[in-house]
Design an enzyme around this catalytic site. Sequence first.
Site, mmCIF file in Angstrom:
data_model
loop_
_atom_site.group_PDB
_atom_site.id
_atom_site.type_symbol
_atom_site.label_atom_id
_atom_site.label_comp_id
_atom_site.label_asym_id
_atom_site.label_seq_id
_atom_site.Cartn_x
_atom_site.Cartn_y
_atom_site.Cartn_z
ATOM 1 N N PHE A 139 -2.440 9.160 6.824
ATOM 2 C CA PHE A 139 -2.901 8.064 6.556
ATOM 3 C C PHE A 139 -3.712 7.857 5.137
ATOM 4 C CE2 PHE A 139 -1.588 7.415 11.100
ATOM 5 C CZ PHE A 139 -1.070 6.671 11.061
ATOM 6 N N HIS A 150 0.793 -1.177 -0.124
ATOM 7 C CA HIS A 150 0.049 -0.222 0.050
ATOM 8 C C HIS A 150 0.820 1.242 0.230
ATOM 9 C CE1 HIS A 150 -4.082 0.946 -0.084
ATOM 10 N NE2 HIS A 150 -4.390 1.386 1.190
#
Length: 206
Positions: free
Chosen positions: A64, A19
Amino acid sequence: MFLIVGLGNPGEKYLNNRHNVGFQCVAEFARRHHLSFDGKRSDARIAEGLVNGQRVALARPQTFMNDSGKSVVGLVNWYKIDPASELLVVYDDLDLPFGTIKLRNQGSSGGQRGMNSIIQLLGTQKFARLRFGIGRPPEGWEVINFVLGNWNAAERETLPKLYDRAVEACELCLSDGVTKAMNAVNGEAPKKSKDQAKEPANEQPR
């Protein structure tokens, strides 16, 4: 100013996750051009400099992944750039096989949550994006565990060449513009090697 944003999650535990390939690509771009992420703005680590005579800012949002849009909107406003011509976002894409890199000048998020956030908060899909294929998870794996898992050994062996291709794609966007760069970047996906096909995806994170 041309803004290149690599998406990922902050912190050591996420450093080598699939990711975080956006972070990894802009880090390689910075290394190649001797730029340092010594600035901070709009909840992002920033590296600025001249690349082939053009002002460039590299960003790694620290919000994030799912809140990436907050940082990107702040940076777009700070630098007073036009997203349609001066923004490139680099991120992982489950729908592309590992080893495939695709450049687009606009489009949907494809379900990638960082891109969802950016599109929603920018209010437009009209900005360039470099999609770095990570492939689909093996049978029995949860998607979240796959994207937050680390690269396996076969993938790690191939990554340096893929990072080179990703950086070269970014450089082409700067030198030739996104439309011309798309013609050069979007060739056939490389075939998966036998080693990659057999290599396990690594143990699921717990």
